[in-house]
Motif scaffolding. Sequence first.
Motif, PDB file in Angstrom:
ATOM      1  N   CYS A 128       0.678  -1.210  -0.030  1.00  0.00           N
ATOM      2  CA  CYS A 128       0.182  -0.087  -0.080  1.00  0.00           C
ATOM      3  C   CYS A 128       0.889   1.290  -0.001  1.00  0.00           C
ATOM      4  O   CYS A 128       0.600   2.121  -0.728  1.00  0.00           O
ATOM      5  CB  CYS A 128      -1.015  -0.080   1.467  1.00  0.00           C
ATOM      6  SG  CYS A 128      -1.996   1.272   1.357  1.00  0.00           S
ATOM      7  N   SER A 152      -4.982   0.329  -3.732  1.00  0.00           N
ATOM      8  CA  SER A 152      -6.381  -0.279  -3.246  1.00  0.00           C
ATOM      9  C   SER A 152      -6.373  -1.579  -3.106  1.00  0.00           C
ATOM     10  O   SER A 152      -6.937  -2.293  -2.206  1.00  0.00           O
ATOM     11  CB  SER A 152      -7.411   0.234  -4.385  1.00  0.00           C
ATOM     12  OG  SER A 152      -7.398   1.544  -4.619  1.00  0.00           O
ATOM     13  N   TYR A 156      -7.661  -3.582   0.330  1.00  0.00           N
ATOM     14  CA  TYR A 156      -8.696  -4.572   0.404  1.00  0.00           C
ATOM     15  C   TYR A 156      -8.279  -5.657   1.169  1.00  0.00           C
ATOM     16  O   TYR A 156      -9.076  -6.323   1.953  1.00  0.00           O
ATOM     17  CB  TYR A 156      -9.060  -5.214  -1.013  1.00  0.00           C
ATOM     18  CG  TYR A 156      -9.657  -3.904  -2.056  1.00  0.00           C
ATOM     19  CD1 TYR A 156     -10.186  -2.738  -1.556  1.00  0.00           C
ATOM     20  CD2 TYR A 156      -9.432  -4.062  -3.302  1.00  0.00           C
ATOM     21  CE1 TYR A 156     -10.750  -1.742  -2.515  1.00  0.00           C
ATOM     22  CE2 TYR A 156      -9.755  -3.276  -4.264  1.00  0.00           C
ATOM     23  CZ  TYR A 156     -10.385  -2.162  -3.831  1.00  0.00           C
ATOM     24  OH  TYR A 156     -10.781  -1.023  -4.780  1.00  0.00           O
ATOM     25  N   ILE A 159      -8.010  -4.850   4.993  1.00  0.00           N
ATOM     26  CA  ILE A 159      -9.465  -4.976   5.718  1.00  0.00           C
ATOM     27  C   ILE A 159      -9.895  -6.085   5.682  1.00  0.00           C
ATOM     28  O   ILE A 159     -10.392  -6.710   6.789  1.00  0.00           O
ATOM     29  CB  ILE A 159     -10.404  -4.098   4.872  1.00  0.00           C
ATOM     30  CG1 ILE A 159      -9.998  -2.659   4.779  1.00  0.00           C
ATOM     31  CG2 ILE A 159     -11.676  -4.185   5.340  1.00  0.00           C
ATOM     32  CD1 ILE A 159     -10.620  -1.755   3.803  1.00  0.00           C
ATOM     33  N   ALA A 170     -17.021  -5.792   4.645  1.00  0.00           N
ATOM     34  CA  ALA A 170     -16.251  -4.308   4.555  1.00  0.00           C
ATOM     35  C   ALA A 170     -15.560  -4.235   3.172  1.00  0.00           C
ATOM     36  O   ALA A 170     -15.329  -3.262   2.470  1.00  0.00           O
ATOM     37  CB  ALA A 170     -15.727  -3.978   5.810  1.00  0.00           C
ATOM     38  N   ALA A 171     -14.439  -5.395   3.434  1.00  0.00           N
ATOM     39  CA  ALA A 171     -13.856  -5.349   2.271  1.00  0.00           C
ATOM     40  C   ALA A 171     -14.306  -5.617   0.966  1.00  0.00           C
ATOM     41  O   ALA A 171     -13.876  -4.949  -0.200  1.00  0.00           O
ATOM     42  CB  ALA A 171     -12.715  -6.444   2.467  1.00  0.00           C
ATOM     43  N   GLN A 173     -17.272  -4.557  -0.001  1.00  0.00           N
ATOM     44  CA  GLN A 173     -18.077  -3.110  -0.118  1.00  0.00           C
ATOM     45  C   GLN A 173     -16.985  -2.080  -0.651  1.00  0.00           C
ATOM     46  O   GLN A 173     -17.417  -1.242  -1.636  1.00  0.00           O
ATOM     47  CB  GLN A 173     -18.889  -2.677   1.249  1.00  0.00           C
ATOM     48  CG  GLN A 173     -20.068  -3.370   1.487  1.00  0.00           C
ATOM     49  CD  GLN A 173     -20.508  -3.231   2.759  1.00  0.00           C
ATOM     50  OE1 GLN A 173     -20.086  -2.455   3.548  1.00  0.00           O
ATOM     51  NE2 GLN A 173     -21.725  -3.588   3.101  1.00  0.00           N
ATOM     52  N   TYR A 174     -15.826  -2.238  -0.142  1.00  0.00           N
ATOM     53  CA  TYR A 174     -14.968  -1.245  -0.511  1.00  0.00           C
ATOM     54  C   TYR A 174     -14.332  -1.424  -1.805  1.00  0.00           C
ATOM     55  O   TYR A 174     -14.039  -0.515  -2.539  1.00  0.00           O
ATOM     56  CB  TYR A 174     -13.635  -1.314   0.565  1.00  0.00           C
ATOM     57  CG  TYR A 174     -12.328  -0.288   0.443  1.00  0.00           C
ATOM     58  CD1 TYR A 174     -12.842   1.079  -0.048  1.00  0.00           C
ATOM     59  CD2 TYR A 174     -11.443  -0.498   0.651  1.00  0.00           C
ATOM     60  CE1 TYR A 174     -11.814   1.806  -0.237  1.00  0.00           C
ATOM     61  CE2 TYR A 174     -10.032   0.321   0.472  1.00  0.00           C
ATOM     62  CZ  TYR A 174     -10.299   1.592  -0.031  1.00  0.00           C
ATOM     63  OH  TYR A 174      -9.439   2.477  -0.116  1.00  0.00           O
ATOM     64  N   LEU A 177     -17.105  -0.177  -4.328  1.00  0.00           N
ATOM     65  CA  LEU A 177     -16.882   1.223  -4.300  1.00  0.00           C
ATOM     66  C   LEU A 177     -15.825   1.659  -5.068  1.00  0.00           C
ATOM     67  O   LEU A 177     -15.541   2.633  -5.781  1.00  0.00           O
ATOM     68  CB  LEU A 177     -17.096   1.789  -2.983  1.00  0.00           C
ATOM     69  CG  LEU A 177     -18.393   2.028  -2.260  1.00  0.00           C
ATOM     70  CD1 LEU A 177     -18.142   2.435  -0.756  1.00  0.00           C
ATOM     71  CD2 LEU A 177     -19.116   2.700  -3.232  1.00  0.00           C
ATOM     72  N   GLY A 178     -14.548   1.026  -4.878  1.00  0.00           N
ATOM     73  CA  GLY A 178     -13.206   1.380  -5.420  1.00  0.00           C
ATOM     74  C   GLY A 178     -13.161   0.955  -6.869  1.00  0.00           C
ATOM     75  O   GLY A 178     -12.474   1.830  -7.679  1.00  0.00           O
TER      76      GLY A 178
END
Length: 191
Positions: A128, A152, A156, A159, A170-171, A173-174, A177-178
């Motif tokens: 990252c 990103s 992911y 998370i 959560a990962a 959903q991210y 969105l990403g």
Amino acid sequence: MSGPAPDLSLMDQLPALQVVVPLLGAVVVSSIRNPGVAWLLSLIVTWCMPVIAILLLHEAVAVGPISYGMGGWAPPYGIEIRVDAVSGFLLLLVSIMAALVMTYAPRSIASEIPRKARGWYYAMFLVCLTGLLGMAISGDAFNIFVFTEISSLAMYAMIAMGRDRRALVAAFQYLILGTIGATFYVIGVGL
């Protein structure tokens, strides 16, 4: 008859090292199974980044913008790393924040990440960081996209490493969105 030999001094390679060092550090850290050793190596790598950033910022302010063609390929055929005063300051800011975060990481992730996954967490942190530093010094919009995706994907994974099943949701959903955001970014670059 060949031209002059390229200058291979360490100072001339600093723009590439700003991206390559954390990436190679991530490869090494991912092979270490002991979380304490993985953290220590990650800590060393992350504290090297502000040093390189300071040297690059000093050079950019003293001499002017630095342009570095990765692999010896000049832009537009190769990847250009460009460091000026603003991007050098951004490099310094990101690398100092990463070094401070890594310094206190074991305490904060002890309750969040299972012991066996902590080495992978540190490796993903370095990947990252590679993406974030690459975004700061990329010389063109497409390579900013590439470094954004590198960053990103590592986020992911970080998370998803949480102990709770909600981390996977959560990962995911991210990720959705990403992907939507990255799609609009690529459309914008194309336009």
